[in-house]
Write a protein that holds these residues in place. Structure first.
Motif, mmCIF file in Angstrom:
data_model
loop_
_atom_site.group_PDB
_atom_site.id
_atom_site.type_symbol
_atom_site.label_atom_id
_atom_site.label_comp_id
_atom_site.label_asym_id
_atom_site.label_seq_id
_atom_site.Cartn_x
_atom_site.Cartn_y
_atom_site.Cartn_z
ATOM 1 N N GLY A 1 -0.225 -13.594 58.914
ATOM 2 C CA GLY A 1 0.512 -12.930 59.975
ATOM 3 C C GLY A 1 0.714 -11.454 59.732
ATOM 4 O O GLY A 1 1.711 -10.867 60.156
ATOM 5 N N GLY A 2 -0.258 -10.839 59.056
ATOM 6 C CA GLY A 2 -0.201 -9.396 58.765
ATOM 7 C C GLY A 2 0.048 -9.121 57.311
ATOM 8 O O GLY A 2 0.963 -9.687 56.712
ATOM 9 N N ILE A 3 -0.776 -8.237 56.717
ATOM 10 C CA ILE A 3 -0.576 -7.841 55.316
ATOM 11 C C ILE A 3 -0.497 -6.326 55.185
ATOM 12 O O ILE A 3 -0.430 -5.803 54.088
ATOM 13 C CB ILE A 3 -1.702 -8.374 54.418
ATOM 14 C CG1 ILE A 3 -3.064 -7.821 54.818
ATOM 15 C CG2 ILE A 3 -1.720 -9.899 54.409
ATOM 16 C CD1 ILE A 3 -4.185 -8.159 53.850
ATOM 17 N N GLY A 4 -0.520 -5.604 56.332
ATOM 18 C CA GLY A 4 -0.498 -4.146 56.289
ATOM 19 C C GLY A 4 0.882 -3.583 56.562
ATOM 20 O O GLY A 4 1.833 -4.289 56.812
ATOM 21 N N ILE B 1 -7.410 -3.610 64.350
ATOM 22 C CA ILE B 1 -7.623 -2.515 63.397
ATOM 23 C C ILE B 1 -8.594 -2.902 62.274
ATOM 24 O O ILE B 1 -9.599 -2.205 62.046
ATOM 25 C CB ILE B 1 -6.278 -2.034 62.822
ATOM 26 C CG1 ILE B 1 -5.418 -1.391 63.920
ATOM 27 C CG2 ILE B 1 -6.508 -1.039 61.675
ATOM 28 C CD1 ILE B 1 -5.989 -0.131 64.513
ATOM 29 N N PRO B 2 -8.356 -3.989 61.534
ATOM 30 C CA PRO B 2 -9.325 -4.328 60.468
ATOM 31 C C PRO B 2 -10.694 -4.723 61.005
ATOM 32 O O PRO B 2 -11.710 -4.507 60.340
ATOM 33 C CB PRO B 2 -8.649 -5.494 59.731
ATOM 34 C CG PRO B 2 -7.663 -6.061 60.693
ATOM 35 C CD PRO B 2 -7.215 -4.925 61.545
ATOM 36 N N VAL C 1 -9.660 -8.786 54.238
ATOM 37 C CA VAL C 1 -8.436 -8.230 54.834
ATOM 38 C C VAL C 1 -8.217 -8.798 56.232
ATOM 39 O O VAL C 1 -7.093 -9.175 56.601
ATOM 40 C CB VAL C 1 -8.501 -6.688 54.886
ATOM 41 C CG1 VAL C 1 -7.375 -6.120 55.748
ATOM 42 C CG2 VAL C 1 -8.425 -6.107 53.483
ATOM 43 N N TYR C 2 -9.279 -8.881 57.001
ATOM 44 C CA TYR C 2 -9.184 -9.403 58.366
ATOM 45 C C TYR C 2 -8.737 -10.864 58.370
ATOM 46 O O TYR C 2 -7.812 -11.253 59.094
ATOM 47 C CB TYR C 2 -10.544 -9.255 59.051
ATOM 48 C CG TYR C 2 -10.538 -9.576 60.530
ATOM 49 C CD1 TYR C 2 -9.553 -9.076 61.365
ATOM 50 C CD2 TYR C 2 -11.529 -10.368 61.081
ATOM 51 C CE1 TYR C 2 -9.555 -9.359 62.726
ATOM 52 C CE2 TYR C 2 -11.551 -10.662 62.444
ATOM 53 C CZ TYR C 2 -10.550 -10.153 63.253
ATOM 54 O OH TYR C 2 -10.547 -10.444 64.599
ATOM 55 N N VAL C 3 -9.352 -11.674 57.531
ATOM 56 C CA VAL C 3 -9.031 -13.103 57.477
ATOM 57 C C VAL C 3 -7.620 -13.324 56.944
ATOM 58 O O VAL C 3 -6.833 -14.108 57.498
ATOM 59 C CB VAL C 3 -10.062 -13.856 56.615
ATOM 60 C CG1 VAL C 3 -9.637 -15.311 56.414
ATOM 61 C CG2 VAL C 3 -11.447 -13.803 57.264
ATOM 62 N N LEU C 4 -7.263 -12.622 55.860
ATOM 63 C CA LEU C 4 -5.935 -12.786 55.269
ATOM 64 C C LEU C 4 -4.840 -12.304 56.217
ATOM 65 O O LEU C 4 -3.745 -12.885 56.251
ATOM 66 C CB LEU C 4 -5.846 -12.037 53.940
ATOM 67 C CG LEU C 4 -6.652 -12.618 52.771
ATOM 68 C CD1 LEU C 4 -6.561 -11.701 51.556
ATOM 69 C CD2 LEU C 4 -6.162 -14.014 52.422
ATOM 70 N N GLY C 5 -5.128 -11.236 56.948
ATOM 71 C CA GLY C 5 -4.148 -10.742 57.913
ATOM 72 C C GLY C 5 -3.810 -11.794 58.952
ATOM 73 O O GLY C 5 -2.650 -11.973 59.322
ATOM 74 N N ILE C 6 -4.816 -12.479 59.434
ATOM 75 C CA ILE C 6 -4.605 -13.540 60.410
ATOM 76 C C ILE C 6 -3.851 -14.702 59.772
ATOM 77 O O ILE C 6 -2.900 -15.250 60.351
ATOM 78 C CB ILE C 6 -5.942 -14.024 60.994
ATOM 79 C CG1 ILE C 6 -6.621 -12.883 61.791
ATOM 80 C CG2 ILE C 6 -5.747 -15.254 61.878
ATOM 81 C CD1 ILE C 6 -8.034 -13.204 62.237
#
Length: 446
Positions: free
Chosen positions: A443-446, A384-385, A435-440
């Motif tokens: 383990g998800g920030i959304g 998604i991101p 957002v993409y890097v932090l999500g990885i």
């Protein structure tokens, strides 16, 4: 796109219909499920400060960009990405653009399939509330556990998909626009009704205090900012997919800046409204507001069990939540449907049927809580991101200079300021990469 396809392409009949449809796509589980929990977990009003900041920033960059990109190209991500590459590098690059455009399409389809499992759970709970069964459940954890198992809700999931695709089969105006105009006002009205009931509970004041009295020290916690960013980003449906598709159905005369402002405002109102219902209600009955994912299916049903006229309010709640979920599902499924129509020239009903079959066949294998959780995490973290990032790069970087400004300016009397390029081309694309890097990493920030 040739002139005949452009002439025959369905469009939203009114600006209001477009805005309501976009609000419907944005208002979903993130607003009702995660927002109340994260607001409390990260410092109440201290979390709201960066959240509001990011909503404004992303609304006036990413949401505007995806709407204008879709409208400019007159098609969804597959055609839009191909068009951007062709404008920059020539016709031979269009195929590369189409390949890249498959990423947000797969992301939209993937997250929709996972959502369809959750919609099946909502339908089951709604039926249980209508029949009175929900109020009599002795152990809500066991009740949900029996539902969220392999092949545990096949019928309910198929019913949810059937409702969604039946609406979508009628097209943009008679299906998506018409039902969003019905479902979104009902959603807000029902949650306002629930709020009026919640404020009468003893102990509800503590919940409001928990939500709106800031713990200022939490602003110094980097996680507060990270999760506020994730909440704002995913809540606004930035994915390089559904908003581009809806934008492709928007007339040239409409002001996308005004549309994006309305979407961001009402999406935020929905999140706040859900928070003001959920958090005080949970506090009033001494349950755990920080229960996270179980909040929707274990904690809140336990609240309904304890309140007077609990069955009635459970019905109201699950109808409202179901409407929010279906309007989001329609947006997510519209991305692959539009691609089949415009790129492979399938009739509307054939495209709807094909996507419905893929969703049904895949979804039945994801009905356990663990399976759908892993599936949703994989799609929301890795695809998604990335789709949103690629869309931002295509519109703000690959398209010719001044193209994005010209397309956003269309339908707008007041000239865009000098802020536009720095905020969109650099800040938004940079934030999306973060957002993409932090999500990885998290383990998800959304």
């Amino acid at each position: 796109m040739n002139r005949m396809e452009e002439k025959n392409r369905d469009q939203f009949r009114t600006k209001l219909g477009f805005i309501v449809a976009c609000i419907g796509s944005a208002v979903g589980m993130g607003n009702i499920w995660m927002f109340p929990y994260r607001t409390g977990a990260f410092g109440g009003a201290a979390f709201l400060i960066p959240y509001f900041l990011f909503v404004v920033l992303l609304g006036f960059s990413g949401v505007i960009g995806e709407m204008a990109f879709g409208r400019a190209m007159g098609t969804g991500p597959l055609g839009a990405f191909a068009g951007a590459m062709e404008m920059r590098f020539g016709k031979k690059a269009a195929g590369i653009g189409k390949c890249i455009g498959m990423i947000p399409i797969l992301g939209s389809l993937g997250i929709a399939i996972g959502y369809s499992v959750v919609v099946g759970w909502f339908l089951k709970y709604l039926w249980s509330a209508l029949s009175g069964e929900l109020i009599q459940v002795e152990d809500m954890g066991v009740y949900f556990g029996n539902l969220a198992v392999n092949f545990g809700s096949v019928g309910w999931q198929m019913l949810g998909l059937g409702i969604t695709f039946l609406i979508m089969g009628f097209g943009i105006v008679k299906g998506i626009e018409k039902m969003n105009k019905l479902m979104m006002p009902v959603f807000f009205a029902f949650f306002l009704l629930l709020l009026l009931r919640v404020v009468t509970f003893d102990g509800a004041l503590e919940g409001f205090r928990y939500m709106f009295v800031p713990e200022w020290e939490r602003l110094g916690d980097v996680k507060t900012w990270i999760y506020a960013l994730g909440q704002a980003f995913f809540s606004l449906s930035l994915a390089g997919s559904g908003t581009i598709v809806y934008g492709s159905y928007l007339e040239k005369k409409e002001n996308v800046v005004s549309c994006a402002k309305n979407v961001a405002f009402f999406d935020t109102c929905a999140a706040l409204l859900a928070g003001m219902v959920v958090i005080p209600a949970v506090f009033a009955f001494g349950l755990d507001v920080a229960s996270g994912p179980p909040l929707m299916f274990i904690t809140l049903p336990a609240v309904f069990q304890q309140m007077p006229m609990g069955s009635l309010f459970a019905v109201i709640f699950f109808i409202a939540v179901l409407f929010a979920a279906i309007t989001s599902l329609m947006n997510l499924f519209e991305t692959p449907i539009e691609a089949l129509q415009m790129q492979f020239h399938l009739p509307r009903k054939a495209a709807v049927l094909m996507v419905a079959l893929v969703a049904a066949v895949t979804g039945v294998f994801l009905e356990s809580g663990d399976a759908v959780s892993v599936w949703m995490d994989m799609v929301s973290i890795y695809i998604i991101p990335l789709g949103a990032l690629l869309a931002g790069i295509m519109f703000f970087w690959v398209c010719p200079r001044e193209f994005a400004r010209e397309q956003v300016q269309q339908g707008r009397e007041k000239k865009l300021g000098a802020w536009f390029e720095p905020v969109t081309k650099y800040l938004f694309v940079g934030i999306t990469l973060v957002v993409y890097v932090l999500g990885i990493f998290f383990g998800g920030i959304g």
